[in-house]
Design a protein around this motif. Structure first.
Motif, PDB file in Angstrom:
ATOM      1  N   SER A   1      43.557 -13.538  33.878  1.00 55.08           N
ATOM      2  CA  SER A   1      44.130 -12.192  34.025  1.00 55.08           C
ATOM      3  C   SER A   1      44.244 -11.478  32.685  1.00 55.08           C
ATOM      4  N   LEU A   2      44.698 -12.189  31.665  1.00 53.97           N
ATOM      5  CA  LEU A   2      44.840 -11.552  30.352  1.00 53.97           C
ATOM      6  C   LEU A   2      43.478 -11.226  29.754  1.00 53.97           C
ATOM      7  N   GLU A   3      42.517 -12.121  29.916  1.00 53.95           N
ATOM      8  CA  GLU A   3      41.165 -11.829  29.427  1.00 53.95           C
ATOM      9  C   GLU A   3      40.600 -10.611  30.143  1.00 53.95           C
ATOM     10  N   PHE A   4      40.881 -10.487  31.438  1.00 56.68           N
ATOM     11  CA  PHE A   4      40.435  -9.302  32.175  1.00 56.68           C
ATOM     12  C   PHE A   4      40.948  -8.032  31.507  1.00 56.68           C
ATOM     13  N   LEU A   5      42.238  -7.982  31.206  1.00 56.71           N
ATOM     14  CA  LEU A   5      42.815  -6.782  30.608  1.00 56.71           C
ATOM     15  C   LEU A   5      42.190  -6.481  29.248  1.00 56.71           C
ATOM     16  N   ILE A   6      41.976  -7.508  28.448  1.00 50.74           N
ATOM     17  CA  ILE A   6      41.389  -7.288  27.132  1.00 50.74           C
ATOM     18  C   ILE A   6      39.959  -6.777  27.269  1.00 50.74           C
ATOM     19  N   ARG A   7      39.161  -7.432  28.104  1.00 49.20           N
ATOM     20  CA  ARG A   7      37.769  -7.014  28.278  1.00 49.20           C
ATOM     21  C   ARG A   7      37.679  -5.617  28.895  1.00 49.20           C
ATOM     22  N   ALA A   8      38.545  -5.321  29.853  1.00 50.87           N
ATOM     23  CA  ALA A   8      38.495  -4.013  30.512  1.00 50.87           C
ATOM     24  C   ALA A   8      38.822  -2.889  29.541  1.00 50.87           C
ATOM     25  N   THR A   9      39.816  -3.073  28.688  1.00 48.37           N
ATOM     26  CA  THR A   9      40.156  -2.009  27.740  1.00 48.37           C
ATOM     27  C   THR A   9      39.022  -1.778  26.742  1.00 48.37           C
ATOM     28  N   PHE A  10      38.371  -2.843  26.315  1.00 44.81           N
ATOM     29  CA  PHE A  10      37.229  -2.658  25.417  1.00 44.81           C
ATOM     30  C   PHE A  10      36.058  -2.004  26.158  1.00 44.81           C
ATOM     31  N   GLY A  11      35.888  -2.336  27.435  1.00 42.68           N
ATOM     32  CA  GLY A  11      34.830  -1.696  28.219  1.00 42.68           C
ATOM     33  C   GLY A  11      35.048  -0.204  28.360  1.00 42.68           C
ATOM     34  N   ILE A  12      36.282   0.199  28.606  1.00 43.41           N
ATOM     35  CA  ILE A  12      36.601   1.623  28.721  1.00 43.41           C
ATOM     36  C   ILE A  12      36.462   2.297  27.361  1.00 43.41           C
ATOM     37  N   ALA A  13      36.841   1.584  26.304  1.00 47.26           N
ATOM     38  CA  ALA A  13      36.659   2.134  24.955  1.00 47.26           C
ATOM     39  C   ALA A  13      35.185   2.362  24.660  1.00 47.26           C
ATOM     40  N   ARG A  14      34.344   1.433  25.089  1.00 47.60           N
ATOM     41  CA  ARG A  14      32.906   1.607  24.869  1.00 47.60           C
ATOM     42  C   ARG A  14      32.397   2.847  25.596  1.00 47.60           C
ATOM     43  N   LEU A  15      32.861   3.067  26.816  1.00 47.18           N
ATOM     44  CA  LEU A  15      32.472   4.277  27.549  1.00 47.18           C
ATOM     45  C   LEU A  15      32.848   5.528  26.750  1.00 47.18           C
ATOM     46  N   ALA A  16      34.059   5.523  26.197  1.00 46.48           N
ATOM     47  CA  ALA A  16      34.541   6.688  25.458  1.00 46.48           C
ATOM     48  C   ALA A  16      33.731   6.927  24.193  1.00 46.48           C
ATOM     49  N   VAL A  17      33.228   5.859  23.586  1.00 44.86           N
ATOM     50  CA  VAL A  17      32.428   6.000  22.371  1.00 44.86           C
ATOM     51  C   VAL A  17      31.028   6.505  22.702  1.00 44.86           C
ATOM     52  N   GLU A  18      30.438   6.004  23.791  1.00 48.31           N
ATOM     53  CA  GLU A  18      29.026   6.233  24.057  1.00 48.31           C
ATOM     54  C   GLU A  18      28.727   7.442  24.943  1.00 48.31           C
ATOM     55  N   ASP A  19      29.664   7.861  25.779  1.00 50.11           N
ATOM     56  CA  ASP A  19      29.349   8.856  26.811  1.00 50.11           C
ATOM     57  C   ASP A  19      30.373   9.990  26.782  1.00 50.11           C
ATOM     58  N   PRO A  20      29.915  11.252  26.645  1.00 55.94           N
ATOM     59  CA  PRO A  20      30.868  12.360  26.570  1.00 55.94           C
ATOM     60  C   PRO A  20      31.653  12.597  27.858  1.00 55.94           C
ATOM     61  N   ILE A  21      31.121  12.177  28.998  1.00 52.07           N
ATOM     62  CA  ILE A  21      31.826  12.438  30.258  1.00 52.07           C
ATOM     63  C   ILE A  21      33.077  11.563  30.387  1.00 52.07           C
ATOM     64  N   PRO A  22      32.986  10.229  30.232  1.00 50.49           N
ATOM     65  CA  PRO A  22      34.230   9.441  30.227  1.00 50.49           C
ATOM     66  C   PRO A  22      35.167   9.826  29.088  1.00 50.49           C
ATOM     67  N   ARG A  23      34.598  10.198  27.947  1.00 50.53           N
ATOM     68  CA  ARG A  23      35.433  10.610  26.815  1.00 50.53           C
ATOM     69  C   ARG A  23      36.212  11.869  27.162  1.00 50.53           C
ATOM     70  N   ALA A  24      35.530  12.829  27.781  1.00 49.52           N
ATOM     71  CA  ALA A  24      36.219  14.052  28.195  1.00 49.52           C
ATOM     72  C   ALA A  24      37.217  13.772  29.308  1.00 49.52           C
ATOM     73  N   GLY A  25      36.879  12.835  30.206  1.00 49.66           N
ATOM     74  CA  GLY A  25      37.800  12.490  31.284  1.00 49.66           C
ATOM     75  C   GLY A  25      39.121  11.977  30.761  1.00 49.66           C
ATOM     76  N   LEU A  26      39.075  11.164  29.698  1.00 55.50           N
ATOM     77  CA  LEU A  26      40.310  10.676  29.096  1.00 55.50           C
ATOM     78  C   LEU A  26      41.113  11.824  28.500  1.00 55.50           C
ATOM     79  N   ARG A  27      40.430  12.770  27.874  1.00 59.62           N
ATOM     80  CA  ARG A  27      41.161  13.898  27.289  1.00 59.62           C
ATOM     81  C   ARG A  27      41.749  14.785  28.380  1.00 59.62           C
ATOM     82  N   LEU A  28      41.000  15.006  29.447  1.00 60.81           N
ATOM     83  CA  LEU A  28      41.494  15.848  30.535  1.00 60.81           C
ATOM     84  C   LEU A  28      42.700  15.220  31.234  1.00 60.81           C
ATOM     85  N   ALA A  29      42.761  13.889  31.229  1.00 59.26           N
ATOM     86  CA  ALA A  29      43.895  13.210  31.871  1.00 59.26           C
ATOM     87  C   ALA A  29      45.207  13.532  31.179  1.00 59.26           C
TER      88      ALA A  29
END
Length: 215
Positions: A82-110
């Motif tokens: 469970s803890l590894e899931f949380l760590i990997r998931a947060t890095f996965g979402i961070a990667r989306l924010a670095v690589e793709d403007p749409i997820p990055r904008a989605g985080l800002r819009l939230a």
């Protein structure tokens, strides 16, 4: 069929242009005229797909939510703790924010003044529910101290993650987000995880930071 394909391509072009502007300038500071100019489409084309700027913002937030859920599914398929899931998931979402403007904008819009209406769920509520479930699992798996306040820890994790992105937008380049996420986890692991189990998760965090940064 060709007309439908062109319509989908135009919609994607509009969403991508809007995401780029929302991410760089913010929701309030971006007008529909700005989006039309940036996307190089007509106002008629934009209004064919989106009746208002708010509809565009919600479409971007939904795409961001879909991408985050996909990250969660991929991590879940690994069968990790469970803890590894949380760590990997947060890095996965961070990667989306670095690589793709749409997820990055989605985080800002939230964090902007955009109404979230059903069936769309606010991403932070989804993340909070997921974090709570996984932290409860981590307690059962003895990866987190048994006396931890899971509700407080889940809120802290989500707020820490979101705050890292929001503050980092002004202070750091996008590519530094993985490092900040690693710093976040190093602090949380030292506070939540029993000493005998810390080394595994600290090592994992360092590894994921390196992989995300160089991907």
């Amino acid at each position: 069929m060709a007309r439908q394909l062109r319509a989908e391509q135009t919609r994607t072009t509009i969403i991508t242009a809007a995401a780029d502007l929302f991410d760089r300038h913010g929701y309030e500071s971006t007008s529909l005229s700005d989006i039309v100019e940036h996307a190089r489409v007509t106002k008629g084309a934009l209004y064919f797909h989106f009746a208002a700027k708010e509809d565009l913002a919600r479409a971007i937030m939904e795409l961001q939510a879909q991408a985050s859920r996909q990250v969660a599914r991929e991590v879940e398929s690994r069968g990790c703790s469970s803890l590894e899931f949380l760590i990997r998931a947060t890095f996965g979402i961070a990667r989306l924010a670095v690589e793709d403007p749409i997820p990055r904008a989605g985080l800002r819009l939230a964090t902007a003044d955009v109404a979230v209406r059903p069936p769309l769920k606010h991403p932070f509520s989804e993340w909070l529910d997921l974090s709570t479930r996984k932290l409860l699992g981590a307690v059962r798996e003895s990866d987190v101290h048994p006396d931890i306040d899971v509700d407080a820890a889940a809120h802290s994790l989500v707020y820490f993650f979101v705050g890292t992105r929001v503050a980092g937008r002004s202070l750091d380049p996008d590519g530094r987000l993985p490092r900040r996420i690693a710093e976040m986890w190093h602090l949380m692991i030292r506070g939540m995880v029993p000493v005998p189990r810390r080394a595994r998760y600290l090592t994992l965090t360092t590894q994921l930071e390196r992989e995300t940064r160089t991907a």
